[in-house]
Scaffold this motif. Structure first.
Motif, PDB file in Angstrom:
ATOM      1  N   SER A 156       0.896  -1.263   0.120  1.00 60.58           N
ATOM      2  CA  SER A 156      -0.071   0.024   0.129  1.00 60.58           C
ATOM      3  C   SER A 156       0.814   1.191   0.068  1.00 60.58           C
ATOM      4  CB  SER A 156      -0.948   0.003   1.261  1.00 60.58           C
ATOM      5  OG  SER A 156      -0.117   0.158   2.276  1.00 60.58           O
ATOM      6  N   THR A 157       2.235   1.181   0.004  1.00 55.50           N
ATOM      7  CA  THR A 157       3.055   2.126   0.106  1.00 55.50           C
ATOM      8  C   THR A 157       4.020   2.252  -0.936  1.00 55.50           C
ATOM      9  OG1 THR A 157       2.852   2.147   2.709  1.00 55.50           O
ATOM     10  CG2 THR A 157       4.593   3.633   1.700  1.00 55.50           C
ATOM     11  N   GLN A 158       4.313   3.518  -1.631  1.00 58.08           N
ATOM     12  CA  GLN A 158       5.251   3.577  -2.408  1.00 58.08           C
ATOM     13  C   GLN A 158       6.562   3.729  -1.920  1.00 58.08           C
ATOM     14  OE1 GLN A 158       5.116   6.948  -5.084  1.00 58.08           O
ATOM     15  NE2 GLN A 158       6.675   6.382  -6.341  1.00 58.08           N
ATOM     16  N   VAL A 159       7.211   2.643  -1.974  1.00 61.29           N
ATOM     17  CA  VAL A 159       8.695   2.424  -1.166  1.00 61.29           C
ATOM     18  C   VAL A 159       9.903   2.873  -2.177  1.00 61.29           C
ATOM     19  CG1 VAL A 159       7.893   0.565   0.574  1.00 61.29           C
ATOM     20  CG2 VAL A 159       8.713   0.028  -1.666  1.00 61.29           C
ATOM     21  N   GLN A 160      10.823   3.459  -1.717  1.00 59.74           N
ATOM     22  CA  GLN A 160      11.816   3.539  -2.159  1.00 59.74           C
ATOM     23  C   GLN A 160      13.122   3.967  -1.063  1.00 59.74           C
ATOM     24  OE1 GLN A 160      11.570   7.391  -3.954  1.00 59.74           O
ATOM     25  NE2 GLN A 160      10.994   8.570  -2.265  1.00 59.74           N
ATOM     26  N   ALA A 161      14.497   3.619  -1.647  1.00 60.23           N
ATOM     27  CA  ALA A 161      15.441   3.829  -0.666  1.00 60.23           C
ATOM     28  C   ALA A 161      15.796   4.971  -0.257  1.00 60.23           C
ATOM     29  CB  ALA A 161      16.700   3.239  -1.652  1.00 60.23           C
ATOM     30  N   MET A 162      15.889   5.367   1.083  1.00 58.35           N
ATOM     31  CA  MET A 162      16.207   6.626   1.473  1.00 58.35           C
ATOM     32  C   MET A 162      17.396   6.880   2.399  1.00 58.35           C
ATOM     33  SD  MET A 162      12.450   8.688   1.916  1.00 58.35           S
ATOM     34  CE  MET A 162      12.313   7.926   3.405  1.00 58.35           C
ATOM     35  N   THR A 163      18.133   7.764   2.279  1.00 60.27           N
ATOM     36  CA  THR A 163      19.107   7.896   3.294  1.00 60.27           C
ATOM     37  C   THR A 163      18.638   8.436   4.756  1.00 60.27           C
ATOM     38  OG1 THR A 163      19.191  10.243   3.009  1.00 60.27           O
ATOM     39  CG2 THR A 163      20.532   8.766   1.424  1.00 60.27           C
ATOM     40  N   LEU A 164      19.340   8.260   5.656  1.00 59.14           N
ATOM     41  CA  LEU A 164      19.038   8.913   7.113  1.00 59.14           C
ATOM     42  C   LEU A 164      18.475  10.268   6.876  1.00 59.14           C
ATOM     43  CD1 LEU A 164      18.517   8.593  10.021  1.00 59.14           C
ATOM     44  CD2 LEU A 164      20.845   8.839  10.451  1.00 59.14           C
ATOM     45  N   GLU A 165      19.331  11.075   6.398  1.00 58.53           N
ATOM     46  CA  GLU A 165      19.061  12.569   6.274  1.00 58.53           C
ATOM     47  C   GLU A 165      17.508  12.782   5.361  1.00 58.53           C
ATOM     48  OE1 GLU A 165      23.255  12.119   6.765  1.00 58.53           O
ATOM     49  OE2 GLU A 165      21.615  11.237   5.430  1.00 58.53           O
ATOM     50  N   ALA A 171       8.074  -1.899  11.173  1.00 61.56           N
ATOM     51  CA  ALA A 171       6.863  -1.072  11.415  1.00 61.56           C
ATOM     52  C   ALA A 171       7.083   0.192  12.221  1.00 61.56           C
ATOM     53  CB  ALA A 171       5.824  -2.161  12.252  1.00 61.56           C
ATOM     54  N   ARG A 172       8.289   0.408  13.082  1.00 61.76           N
ATOM     55  CA  ARG A 172       8.276   1.464  13.866  1.00 61.76           C
ATOM     56  C   ARG A 172       8.799   2.494  12.829  1.00 61.76           C
ATOM     57  NH1 ARG A 172       7.300   5.333  17.426  1.00 61.76           N
ATOM     58  NH2 ARG A 172       9.233   6.242  18.234  1.00 61.76           N
ATOM     59  N   TYR A 173       9.721   2.102  11.832  1.00 64.13           N
ATOM     60  CA  TYR A 173      10.051   3.031  10.849  1.00 64.13           C
ATOM     61  C   TYR A 173       8.860   3.394  10.291  1.00 64.13           C
ATOM     62  CZ  TYR A 173      12.732   4.782   6.839  1.00 64.13           C
ATOM     63  OH  TYR A 173      13.178   5.547   5.770  1.00 64.13           O
ATOM     64  N   TYR A 174       7.993   2.774   9.894  1.00 64.35           N
ATOM     65  CA  TYR A 174       6.895   3.209   8.944  1.00 64.35           C
ATOM     66  C   TYR A 174       6.002   4.440   9.785  1.00 64.35           C
ATOM     67  CZ  TYR A 174       2.379   3.125   6.363  1.00 64.35           C
ATOM     68  OH  TYR A 174       1.305   3.350   5.715  1.00 64.35           O
ATOM     69  N   ASP A 175       6.065   4.039  11.009  1.00 60.83           N
ATOM     70  CA  ASP A 175       5.114   4.826  11.813  1.00 60.83           C
ATOM     71  C   ASP A 175       5.890   6.319  11.776  1.00 60.83           C
ATOM     72  OD1 ASP A 175       3.141   5.958  14.134  1.00 60.83           O
ATOM     73  OD2 ASP A 175       5.220   5.850  15.061  1.00 60.83           O
ATOM     74  N   LEU A 176       7.341   6.387  11.901  1.00 60.18           N
ATOM     75  CA  LEU A 176       7.984   7.696  11.967  1.00 60.18           C
ATOM     76  C   LEU A 176       7.951   8.409  10.646  1.00 60.18           C
ATOM     77  CD1 LEU A 176      11.018   6.750  14.273  1.00 60.18           C
ATOM     78  CD2 LEU A 176       8.820   8.285  14.883  1.00 60.18           C
ATOM     79  N   VAL A 177       8.256   7.449   9.526  1.00 59.42           N
ATOM     80  CA  VAL A 177       8.744   8.155   8.272  1.00 59.42           C
ATOM     81  C   VAL A 177       7.355   8.097   7.240  1.00 59.42           C
ATOM     82  CG1 VAL A 177      10.320   7.905   6.302  1.00 59.42           C
ATOM     83  CG2 VAL A 177      11.078   7.624   8.537  1.00 59.42           C
ATOM     84  N   GLY A 178       6.552   6.895   7.321  1.00 64.31           N
ATOM     85  CA  GLY A 178       5.404   6.698   6.518  1.00 64.31           C
ATOM     86  C   GLY A 178       5.681   5.886   5.483  1.00 64.31           C
ATOM     87  N   GLN A 179       6.904   5.436   5.366  1.00 60.89           N
ATOM     88  CA  GLN A 179       7.120   4.285   3.975  1.00 60.89           C
ATOM     89  C   GLN A 179       8.190   3.436   4.599  1.00 60.89           C
ATOM     90  OE1 GLN A 179       9.199   6.130   0.613  1.00 60.89           O
ATOM     91  NE2 GLN A 179       8.132   8.161   1.554  1.00 60.89           N
ATOM     92  N   LEU A 180       8.305   2.235   3.941  1.00 66.52           N
ATOM     93  CA  LEU A 180       9.411   1.270   4.065  1.00 66.52           C
ATOM     94  C   LEU A 180      10.426   1.223   3.313  1.00 66.52           C
ATOM     95  CD1 LEU A 180       7.082  -1.616   5.354  1.00 66.52           C
ATOM     96  CD2 LEU A 180       8.775  -0.125   6.635  1.00 66.52           C
TER      97      LEU A 180
END
Length: 431
Positions: free
Chosen positions: A13-22, A202-211
């Motif tokens: 359900s989420t458009q996922v993409q690689a993201m840096t920490l920043e 799941a915790r990352y998704y809660d904070l950032v909104g995507q995996l």
């Protein structure tokens, strides 16, 4: 199984993409409800201050009314009239002096606005630390899952070898059972690692909104890491937004005290008023007037309410000062804890590296000695577990050291700056 389905649903359900920490931090700051709530509170404080400034400007009121009026006497004369009364007027007033109430109220709201701004920055700093912690823990979890997979493969290879040795009469059935037990243990460890990995996703998704599909290596900017505890404490007291927010709350309480004392002073204003009425006071016909007046009011007695409100405001000043002192103590405590973690985990990492090197060397030696019949199978299996645990401990120390570094930067109030994340210009406006 339910957790796996939950994560799969998130991925679908989420458009996922690689993201840096920043990038992850920026995404959380832009969209997380925690920041949206604090920003809304800050914007409300800005509007309240603007509303208070309006008391300096002229106040214009238009009023009117229509209705039935019965008058028996007017100025001692009997008139006995029933008339339809109408009123229409305009009143312009300009405040000249109100005992510094408006000035104090504007100051109070401006300090509250600054307190909200620093509270917003503090929330953004803490959210950034949460994202950094989850991001690095997820990187650690991914590495641990890889170690667990490798551990299973190595134990399965040993099992194949022991089965072959049993077929040749070189190993017993108990040796096979022992290795099978270790394979089951390694598989159980893998499942535990996967469970931790999915919890962090799941915790990352809660904070950032995507995996993210993959994570990039993340390391703190050590230019922002204090080189000593003394320097860390100085920077924390100077820069931490929670302390700045508490200072502004104290100043707001002092301004509120000055506002409450304004009732000891008279109020002075200019009023311009014009009326166009009809059938007033029982006298039929138009009634029009206009006047310009200098108005003075002075509250001589109000049951002691002014004294009580002023005393209550004085106690609120003391409360704000105590909160400010407690906030500084908490910041200092948090900085000391962050420094201790940074120092000791950094030292642990060196010993864990030695532990890994020696454990690998011991494992290789035990393997050769086992092949020569000088070591038992149990020795080889224990050595392999020791290598697995040593590598896992080293990885934990490596990532925990970076987490401790981010935590220390956060304690000094400079984490967002170290990420080079742009924030709205309103966040940086000084009073």
């Amino acid at each position: 199984m339910q957790k796996l389905l939950f994560i799969s649903a998130l991925v679908m359900s989420t458009q996922v993409q690689a993201m840096t920490l920043e990038q992850s931090v920026a995404e959380a700051i832009n969209h997380h409800p925690r920041l949206q709530q604090k920003y809304a509170s800050f914007e409300a404080a800005v509007r309240y201050k603007k509303a208070a400034v309006g008391d300096y400007l002229p106040q214009v009121k238009l009023y009117g009314g229509v209705g039935y009026e019965e008058v028996r006497y007017n100025s001692g004369q009997r008139v006995d009239t029933d008339l339809n009364r109408t009123e229409l007027g305009v009143k312009v007033s300009q405040l000249l002096f109100d005992g510094f109430r408006t000035t104090s109220e504007i100051d109070r709201l401006e300090f509250e606005q600054e307190a909200e701004r620093f509270g917003l920055i503090s929330e953004a700093e803490n959210l950034s630390l949460d994202v950094a912690t989850v991001y690095l823990n997820l990187m650690l979890s991914n590495r641990v899952v890889g170690l667990a997979e490798r551990n299973i493969v190595e134990h399965e290879d040993i099992l194949k070898d022991i089965i072959l040795r049993q077929a040749k009469g070189l190993s017993s059935e108990s040796d096979v059972a022992q290795v099978k037990a270790r394979v089951a243990t390694s598989q159980s460890g893998y499942l535990a690692a996967r469970n931790e990995q999915m919890d962090l996703q799941a915790r990352y998704y809660d904070l950032v909104g995507q995996l993210p599909t993959e994570l990039h290596d993340a390391k703190p900017d050590f230019n922002y890491v204090p080189t000593s505890l003394k320097l860390a404490l100085e920077q924390a007291v100077k820069n931490h937004p929670e302390i700045d927010a508490a200072i502004n709350d104290t100043q707001a309480a002092s301004s509120q005290y000055e506002r409450e004392k304004s009732d000891y002073w008279p109020k002075l204003s200019i009023e311009l008023q014009a009326n166009k009425n009809d059938n007033i006071g029982g006298i039929e016909g138009p009634d029009e007037d206009a006047r310009a007046m200098l108005m003075l009011s002075y509250d001589l007695y109000n049951g002691g309410s002014t004294n009580d409100r002023a005393e209550a405001a004085a106690w609120q000043v003391q409360q704000a000062k105590s909160i400010r002192q407690q906030t500084e103590k908490q910041v200092i405590e948090g900085t000391r804890l962050a420094w201790n973690a940074y120092e000791f985990v950094g030292q642990q990492r060196k010993f864990y590296q030695v532990n890994v090197d020696q454990a690998v060397q011991a494992e290789q030696g035990y393997q050769r000695q086992f092949e020569l019949g000088r070591r038992s199978l149990l020795d080889v299996l224990d050595a392999k577990v020791e290598v697995y645990l040593a590598r896992k401990n080293y990885l934990s120390a490596y990532y925990n050291y970076h987490i401790a570094s981010y935590r220390l930067i956060n304690a000094t109030g400079q984490l967002i700056e170290s990420f080079r994340v742009d924030t709205p210009t309103q966040w940086q406006e000084e009073k």
